[in-house]
Design an enzyme around this catalytic site. Sequence first.
Site, short mmCIF file in Angstrom:
data_model
loop_
_atom_site.label_atom_id
_atom_site.label_comp_id
_atom_site.label_asym_id
_atom_site.label_seq_id
_atom_site.Cartn_x
_atom_site.Cartn_y
_atom_site.Cartn_z
N GLY A 9 9.90 -33.24 -17.69
CA GLY A 9 9.06 -32.32 -18.47
C GLY A 9 9.51 -32.28 -19.92
O GLY A 9 9.44 -31.25 -20.60
N ASP A 35 8.38 -37.64 -18.79
CA ASP A 35 7.26 -36.71 -18.66
C ASP A 35 6.13 -37.42 -17.95
O ASP A 35 6.08 -38.66 -17.92
CB ASP A 35 6.79 -36.24 -20.04
CG ASP A 35 6.12 -34.87 -19.98
OD1 ASP A 35 6.75 -33.88 -20.39
OD2 ASP A 35 4.96 -34.81 -19.52
N ILE A 36 5.20 -36.62 -17.41
CA ILE A 36 4.02 -37.20 -16.76
C ILE A 36 2.97 -37.56 -17.80
O ILE A 36 2.01 -38.26 -17.54
CB ILE A 36 3.45 -36.24 -15.70
CG1 ILE A 36 2.50 -36.97 -14.76
CG2 ILE A 36 2.77 -35.03 -16.36
CD1 ILE A 36 2.21 -36.22 -13.48
N ASP A 55 6.40 -39.03 -12.72
CA ASP A 55 5.68 -38.02 -11.94
C ASP A 55 6.70 -37.47 -10.94
O ASP A 55 7.09 -38.14 -9.99
CB ASP A 55 4.50 -38.69 -11.22
CG ASP A 55 3.84 -37.74 -10.23
OD1 ASP A 55 4.28 -36.58 -10.11
OD2 ASP A 55 2.88 -38.18 -9.56
N TYR A 144 3.65 -18.24 -9.43
CA TYR A 144 4.76 -18.68 -10.28
C TYR A 144 6.06 -18.03 -9.82
O TYR A 144 7.08 -18.70 -9.63
CB TYR A 144 4.44 -18.30 -11.73
CG TYR A 144 5.51 -18.61 -12.74
CD1 TYR A 144 5.82 -19.93 -13.07
CD2 TYR A 144 6.18 -17.59 -13.40
CE1 TYR A 144 6.78 -20.21 -14.02
CE2 TYR A 144 7.14 -17.87 -14.36
CZ TYR A 144 7.44 -19.18 -14.66
OH TYR A 144 8.39 -19.46 -15.61
N LYS A 148 9.50 -19.52 -8.20
CA LYS A 148 10.79 -19.35 -8.89
C LYS A 148 11.85 -18.78 -7.93
O LYS A 148 12.99 -19.23 -7.92
CB LYS A 148 10.63 -18.47 -10.13
CG LYS A 148 9.94 -19.19 -11.29
CD LYS A 148 10.74 -20.41 -11.74
CE LYS A 148 10.03 -21.27 -12.76
NZ LYS A 148 10.72 -22.53 -13.05
N ILE A 174 10.00 -17.34 -24.03
CA ILE A 174 10.71 -18.14 -25.05
C ILE A 174 9.81 -18.34 -26.27
O ILE A 174 8.66 -18.75 -26.14
CB ILE A 174 11.17 -19.48 -24.48
CG1 ILE A 174 12.19 -19.20 -23.37
CG2 ILE A 174 11.80 -20.35 -25.56
CD1 ILE A 174 12.69 -20.43 -22.66
N1 SER Z 1 7.25 -17.47 -20.15
C1 SER Z 1 6.93 -17.45 -18.76
C2 SER Z 1 5.55 -17.02 -18.50
O1 SER Z 1 5.06 -16.19 -19.25
C3 SER Z 1 7.87 -16.56 -18.01
O2 SER Z 1 8.97 -17.25 -17.60
O3 SER Z 1 4.95 -17.45 -17.57
#
Ligand code: SER
Length: 329
Positions: A9, A35-36, A55, A144, A148, A174
């Site tokens: 990635g 990366d893909i 991939d 998601y 995780k 981030i």
């Molecule tokens: N930045 C991510 C999101 O908003 C959270 O880890 O999905």
Amino acid sequence: MKTKILVTGALGQIGSELVPALRARYGADQVVASDIRMMSREELLRTEGPFDFLDCTNQRQIQDVVQRNQICTIYHLVALLSAIGESKPQVAWDVNMGSLYRVLEVARINNCSVFVPSSIGAFGPGTPQDHTPQDTLQRPTTMYGVTKVAGELLCDYYHQRFGVDTRGVRYPGIISHGAPPGGGTTDYAVEMFYEAIRHRHYTCFLKPNSRLDMMYMPDAIKAAIDVMEAAPARLVHRNAFNVTGMNFTPEELAAEIRKHVPNFVIDYKVDPTRQAIADSWPHSLDDGAARQEWGWDPHFDLAAMVRDMLENLERKLSAQEVHDAPNAR
Ligand code: SER
């Protein structure tokens, strides 16, 4: 940290800044980016080291890249983020878990260390939202988040059962001026900077008082490198260390931006899906375990991040304008 390193990635938000940082530290030829997506011409011109198409849902391809390059450490950054994961939950499961399982299998077979980012998304309703402890209730309500938590557990399992050196951190939102994030709930913060510079106006998809943990990219890169370089004997936890740089609400971020862009205006048009996701996440993480076990110490607070972001983004956007101008040479 053991080199050579493979980054999966690598063209994403974190990868595009982690790869140059790793190359500066360990040598350009020691870091294989993958990366893909194939690199654009501009990306190819900028890149300084090896790149492979990969991939990560195809174990044979991962095995081939690892063997051919004699990889010892894998930074596995492939993942669909929270909001896009809600619109395509089946794809999110296939990509996030399918790729992680296969990377861990290749790591087991080839004796590689593995870094895997977890997220504030691994928490959910019922988790204490303020000073969220390192070890606490984790019942996320997004696909998601499910991937995780499952990923954190799978990495622990591979360490305990097979001795694979797996490590990771729980990233907050981030913020960066390099490659844009995509499909996340915390992405509003990055969008706000672009719109403040371009239009002096931003319509936010979260409510003004939605408080979330955030981190500036240089600290995110530092966390990824520091945790992998930590002496294993000091690690009580392994995967999924809480880390944070700051926390703020959209209105607090707008106020800080306004100190530099006085006519900046924010308004709100709440997206119920992303608001529900934000409401289920912590307001502020307790990152004491990371501080204690491997010396986590972020540099950027809100004021320093906003100053640096605006400076760099203004430079980037005006360079793009010059480049895109019809008669630019
Ligand atoms: N930045 C991510 C999101 O908003 C959270 O880890 O999905």
